[in-house]
Structures are given as C-alpha cells and as structure tokens.
Design an enzyme around this catalytic site. Structure first.
Site, PDB file in Angstrom:
ATOM      1  N   LYS A   6     -21.513 -17.526 -12.011  1.00  0.00           N
ATOM      2  CA  LYS A   6     -21.075 -18.226 -13.236  1.00  0.00           C
ATOM      3  C   LYS A   6     -19.596 -17.991 -13.500  1.00  0.00           C
ATOM      4  CE  LYS A   6     -23.509 -16.950 -16.647  1.00  0.00           C
ATOM      5  NZ  LYS A   6     -22.601 -15.845 -16.963  1.00  0.00           N
TER       6      LYS A   6
ATOM      7  N   THR B 156     -17.409 -17.220 -11.224  1.00  0.00           N
ATOM      8  CA  THR B 156     -16.708 -17.902 -10.131  1.00  0.00           C
ATOM      9  C   THR B 156     -16.557 -19.385 -10.426  1.00  0.00           C
ATOM     10  OG1 THR B 156     -17.695 -16.295  -8.595  1.00  0.00           O
ATOM     11  CG2 THR B 156     -16.684 -18.251  -7.627  1.00  0.00           C
TER      12      THR B 156
ATOM     13  N   ARG C 111     -14.866 -12.516 -20.014  1.00  0.00           N
ATOM     14  CA  ARG C 111     -15.088 -11.151 -20.485  1.00  0.00           C
ATOM     15  C   ARG C 111     -14.523 -10.142 -19.487  1.00  0.00           C
ATOM     16  NH1 ARG C 111     -21.289 -10.886 -20.621  1.00  0.00           N
ATOM     17  NH2 ARG C 111     -20.961 -12.332 -18.902  1.00  0.00           N
TER      18      ARG C 111
ATOM     19  N   LYS D 191     -23.726  -4.773  -9.026  1.00  0.00           N
ATOM     20  CA  LYS D 191     -22.983  -5.953  -8.588  1.00  0.00           C
ATOM     21  C   LYS D 191     -21.763  -5.648  -7.728  1.00  0.00           C
ATOM     22  CE  LYS D 191     -24.477  -9.180 -12.131  1.00  0.00           C
ATOM     23  NZ  LYS D 191     -24.061 -10.203 -13.096  1.00  0.00           N
TER      24      LYS D 191
ATOM     25  N   ALA E 106     -24.927  -9.913 -22.289  1.00  0.00           N
ATOM     26  CA  ALA E 106     -25.703 -10.946 -22.994  1.00  0.00           C
ATOM     27  C   ALA E 106     -27.182 -10.604 -23.078  1.00  0.00           C
ATOM     28  CB  ALA E 106     -25.530 -12.293 -22.313  1.00  0.00           C
TER      29      ALA E 106
ATOM     30  N   PHE F 180     -25.257 -14.482 -18.489  1.00  0.00           N
ATOM     31  CA  PHE F 180     -26.602 -14.827 -18.018  1.00  0.00           C
ATOM     32  C   PHE F 180     -26.959 -16.277 -18.331  1.00  0.00           C
ATOM     33  CE2 PHE F 180     -27.010 -10.079 -18.465  1.00  0.00           C
ATOM     34  CZ  PHE F 180     -26.961  -9.828 -17.113  1.00  0.00           C
TER      35      PHE F 180
ATOM     36  N   PHE G 158     -23.744 -21.785  -1.754  1.00  0.00           N
ATOM     37  CA  PHE G 158     -23.665 -20.545  -0.985  1.00  0.00           C
ATOM     38  C   PHE G 158     -23.747 -20.887   0.503  1.00  0.00           C
ATOM     39  CE2 PHE G 158     -24.412 -18.793  -5.069  1.00  0.00           C
ATOM     40  CZ  PHE G 158     -24.083 -17.448  -5.028  1.00  0.00           C
TER      41      PHE G 158
ATOM     42  N   TRP H 288     -16.185 -21.048  -4.224  1.00  0.00           N
ATOM     43  CA  TRP H 288     -15.998 -19.730  -3.612  1.00  0.00           C
ATOM     44  C   TRP H 288     -15.142 -19.873  -2.353  1.00  0.00           C
ATOM     45  CZ3 TRP H 288     -16.285 -16.981   0.825  1.00  0.00           C
ATOM     46  CH2 TRP H 288     -16.287 -15.586   0.727  1.00  0.00           C
TER      47      TRP H 288
END
Length: 556
Positions: free
Chosen positions: A71, A73, A94, A105, A273, A301, A381, A409
């Site tokens: 999100k 990205t 954020r 992560k 969140a 999220f 992806f 990406w």
C-alpha cells in the site's frame, strides 16, 4: 533482482533545499536535518490557510497477508506517476515503527523504485519523532508514580491507573508488569504494563493536533486514571501539560523528504491501524494539500481499519474532504482469502483467486457506503501470472469498476501511469455523496455496532461484562459523543484472524474500552487484540547488519 535497500542506496538524492524550492517554500518555512531531511515550520499551515486545497487521494487495501500488499509502495508510485503527468503531487505517509521493522516486515518506506528516501533513516530513528513521543509518554508515567509516592494529594487510586508506559519495539514480556517493588524508597507497588509507542495516546494526539497550542490542550485532557471515588484524573490536574508539550515541540513539525524519483514526501506520525487510528498527521496532510495539486496519502491495513478511521476520525477532526480512494488488491492476498496456504501463494491458482474476490467485494461495498469514488489498483508482484491479473481486471470491468494494473515496484512512476490517469478522472467525478458510518450523537454501543455490521459484515456485537460497565461509565462521564477507534485484527474482516475471505454469521466480541479523551476518541478492543505486539519466530533483525564503513545491510 536488486533488493529495496540496494535500490535505495543507488538512488541519486537531491539536496533537501531543492525539494523545498520545488514546493515554493522560503527559508523560514523549513529547517534542515542533514542534507536530505527537513522539518517544516509550525507556522507554515497558518501561512497557507487562504490557499485552495489540492485533491486528497486516500490509498487503502483489502485485508493483507502478513508481509503486506504494498500500500505504501502504491502510494509512492502513484505520486511519482502524477508528477510524470505534469501534476504537482505530494506524498503524505506515516513514519515506520522499529517494532515491525525489526520484527516481521523489515521496512516500511515503500519498495523497489517507489520508495521514500533516505529509507535507512526513515525506517530507523529518522528525526527522532517516535523517541520524543516515547519520552513524553514515559515522563507522564514517572510523574504519576512520583505524585502517588509524594503523598497522593489528588487521591489517585493506584488500582485504576489507565496510563501505560511505552517503547518503540515489540516486547511481549512487558505487557503486564509490577512497578514500585523494593520498599518505601522505591515507590508504591502497583500493576502496570507497556504498549508499543505507536499505540500511545500521545502518538494519536500528535497526529490529530492542528497546532502547538492544540497539542497542549489535547495533552491536558488525557485521562490518566481515577480517584478512589472513581472521578477522572487528567494531565491538567497534574499540571504537567506544558512540560510534556515541550518534549514534543520539534516532533510536531512534519518531516520533508523525497522519493526515488525526487518527488516531495511529507512523513509524520505513525499510529498502527489495527490498534490505533492508523493515519499520518492532520498537519502533514493539510500542509501537503496546500502545497500541491494532489496529495496521495495512505491509511493503515484494509478499508475495514485505516480507511474507516481516516474518514470517521481523522477527516472529521481535520475538517477536510477526501476526493477519491484507491483500493490496493494483490493476487497473493486474494488467493490467501480463497483458501491458499501462506507458503503456497506464488503458485498460479485462478480458482482460489475467484473464491478470494469476495474480500475485495466487501471493501468496495465499504467505500461505496461512504459515498466516495474509487479505483482498484492491482499491485503486481513478480510471481503473478497473466491469467491471474487478467481475471481480477475482467472481474472489475464486468461490474463497471475502474481498475488499473500497476507495476510501480519494478518501474516506479512509469508503472503507475494508468492508475494516475484513472484517479485524476475519478477525483473530478461529481458522483459523490459522502456520509460517515455513524453520527457523533449515536451512543457508544450504537457506534460500535454500526462499524461491526456495516464495515466488517458482522451479525452483531457482544460486549463482555467489563465492556458493558465501561460503556455505561463513559456515557455517564459525558464521553459518549466521541468517535470510536476499533482495535481489531488486520487479517480478517472479523475479529478472528483465521476467518479469511468474507466471513458471515459472526459476532464481534468487545473485550474492553479505553478512554483517549485527549486524542478525542474511545479505543474499543475486540477479540484478542494486544496493544503491545510480540516478535515473530525469525525476526527480520536476524538479517540486518552494518559494515565497518557504516553501510546498512538487510533492512529489506
């Protein structure tokens, strides 16, 4: 294939004064934090108050896999794409928390060729905002315990202290502790505990404050606990709101950085969140809106969490409108919602994808309930097949839903041109009938029920005996007109993380409530949600290192 950090370290960054100049900022509007970071002035927003706002684009997603669906990205890539199309777009994100960065992560500054830079600094200590919040939070704890130790003039009941200590790391052993042991000189023994810094009410206050004066006022209204007569005790009663605000005088200033394509980005605040309200600061978003044609921002999220809180809490407090929404969907998350095990998501499975579309469908319904126009972004992806991405696109188009395949990406802004073109048209759409999920005049229980039923798809809610008593007590205190901030798992629409897809016939269990009166909402804990996460079996930190010349490795 290069890693995120390798791509970030090979990028050519402009001096921060060039980024400030691209926003037409004067030298009085910002102050440098090194060569590539800056703090924006407290007075900038007031200086720009008469300037019209740019379009605010909110990026949300479906319920994610543990690794996330990109999100941030997509937010970065979309901002870069808008700039490629000749628009002045600014990104508002954020700040990452050390807990998940070193835990699950490994990084939270976008990815590939759509990152905010310098990603090493942003993912670690950045400009020290989270440490300032930690210091202010724990200073308050120290003053509470000192007040009790020094005679307890306010008659604070040590058994009814709501305020917890915090740290910016996942540390499950600190969830419940005892302080003050060791005799009279060590204080008064009592039960205490730690939350993660991003769950601190002071974090929420920083993100919802509109000025330094408003920050101080909100801090003064924090309810730290109750007297033996069950009367609320606030920071104002302790007379330390000035000292706590002092610790945050620099942290309240939004941070200016840039992306891999030198697009301006304002990064400020970092509430989760799933256990907090999940949005960057009002000051950052509103400043970006004054400085650009478009603001691309995100809420943590899925639409069941971040988007609901952005629209029911943040935009309500900030007094601004959202022009369009991007719903990020990925092949792998949809296959997970279709029943595929997390370790088998890279294998083509159109049948599972088809079953998982129900999750996307519910998030679309939620955005429609708010009356906002939207575009679905398929975040590509490397393991995705044409059959899979084509299925999602066909599913959307057959229902008249605007959809764009993004490859931001790998391609940066160039991979988001279709999405940028779609979102520009969508943001101009006259078809807007914005309405919130609940009204402030609703009772607390009604607000909770409306969110559970309308956003999660639950049959209803079940309050524990503790929660029932708290609802009655909070209503009696006059807090019933505040918004609710639901703490819920991010992995499911329900309060049970194992229920993937679009569960039905479930009831949301309301375990307890917590007052965040300074922030201006009531936190509602559902299911087994914890406000201090734990580390996974193999933390991302195991892959991290720094070379002798100071080069960071393995951050992501």
């Amino acid at each position: 294939m290069a890693t995120d950090i390798e791509i970030a370290q090979s990028a050519t960054l402009k001096p921060i004064e060039d980024i400030a100049a691209s926003l037409d900022l004067s030298k009085d509007d910002w102050e440098p934090y090194g060569h590539t970071k800056a703090k924006l002035s407290n007075n900038l927003l007031d200086k720009l108050k008469d300037k019209p706002d740019g379009k605010i684009i909110l990026v949300t997603s479906i319920n994610p896999t543990p690794a996330g669906e990109g999100k941030s990205t997509v937010t970065v890539g979309l901002g870069q794409a808008l700039n490629r199309l000749g628009k002045k777009a600014i990104i508002a994100l954020r700040e990452p928390s050390l807990g998940p960065v070193m835990g699950m992560k490994g990084g939270a500054a976008g990815g590939g060729y759509s990152q905010v830079l310098p990603m090493e600094d942003i993912n670690l200590h950045f400009t020290g905002d989270l440490h300032a919040i930690t210091s202010a939070n724990n200073a308050l704890s120290a003053f509470i315990d000192n007040h009790i130790h020094r005679g307890n003039k306010l008659n604070i009941d040590p058994r009814r202290i709501e305020w917890k200590r915090v740290m910016d790391m996942n540390d499950r052993v600190l969830r419940q502790i005892v302080v003050g042991l060791g005799g009279p000189l060590k204080g008064v023994p009592r039960e205490d505990g730690f939350n993660i810094t991003v769950a601190s009410e002071i974090m929420a206050i920083l993100c919802l404050a509109t000025s330094l004066t408003n920050l101080k006022e909100r801090i003064s209204n924090i309810v730290i606990g109750y007297t033996y007569d069950e009367e609320p005790i606030t920071v104002k009663d302790l007379k330390i709101e000035g000292a706590l605000t002092l610790l945050l005088k620099d942290a309240i200033k939004p941070n200016l950085v840039q992306t891999t394509e030198n697009t301006a980005a304002i990064i400020h605040g970092g509430p989760f969140a799933n256990i907090a309200h999940g949005c960057n600061s009002i000051m950052a978003t509103k400043t970006a809106a004054k400085l650009g044609d478009y603001v691309v921002t995100e809420a943590g999220f899925g639409a069941d969490l971040g988007l609901e809180k952005f629209l029911d809490i943040k935009s309500r407090a900030g007094g601004f409108e959202t022009d369009a929404v991007v719903i990020v969907a990925t092949v792998r998350a949809l296959k997970m919602h279709g029943g595929v095990a997390k370790d088998n998501l890279q294998t083509e499975n159109v049948k599972a994808l088809q079953a998982g579309m129900a999750n996307l469908e519910k998030h679309i319904e939620t955005v429609n309930q708010f009356g906002l126009p939207f575009v679905v972004a398929i975040n590509k992806f490397p393991s995705d097949t044409h059959a899979e991405t084509d299925y999602i696109k066909d599913w959307c188009e057959s229902r008249g839903i605007d959809v764009a395949l993004t490859d931001i990406w790998a391609q940066g802004g160039a991979g988001g041109i279709e999405l940028a073109e779609n979102i520009m048209k969508t943001a101009e759409s006259p078809e807007r009938n914005f309405q919130r999920i609940y009204e402030l005049e609703d009772t607390l229980e009604t607000k909770i029920r409306k969110v559970a039923q309308k956003v999660y798809g639950a049959d209803g809610i079940e309050l524990t005996s503790k929660a029932k008593k708290q609802v009655a007590f909070y209503e009696k205190q006059g807090w019933g007109k505040l918004p609710v901030c639901m703490a819920k798992t991010q992995y499911s629409l329900s309060d049970d993380p194992s229920l993937v897809g679009r569960p039905s016939g479930f009831t949301v269990t309301i375990r307890e409530l917590r007052p965040s009166i300074g922030a201006g909402f009531i936190v509602v804990l559902t299911g087994d949600m914890m406000t201090m996460p734990g580390l996974p079996k193999k933390p991302a930190a195991l892959n991290m290192d720094v070379t002798e010349d100071g080069k960071i490795k393995g951050l992501f």
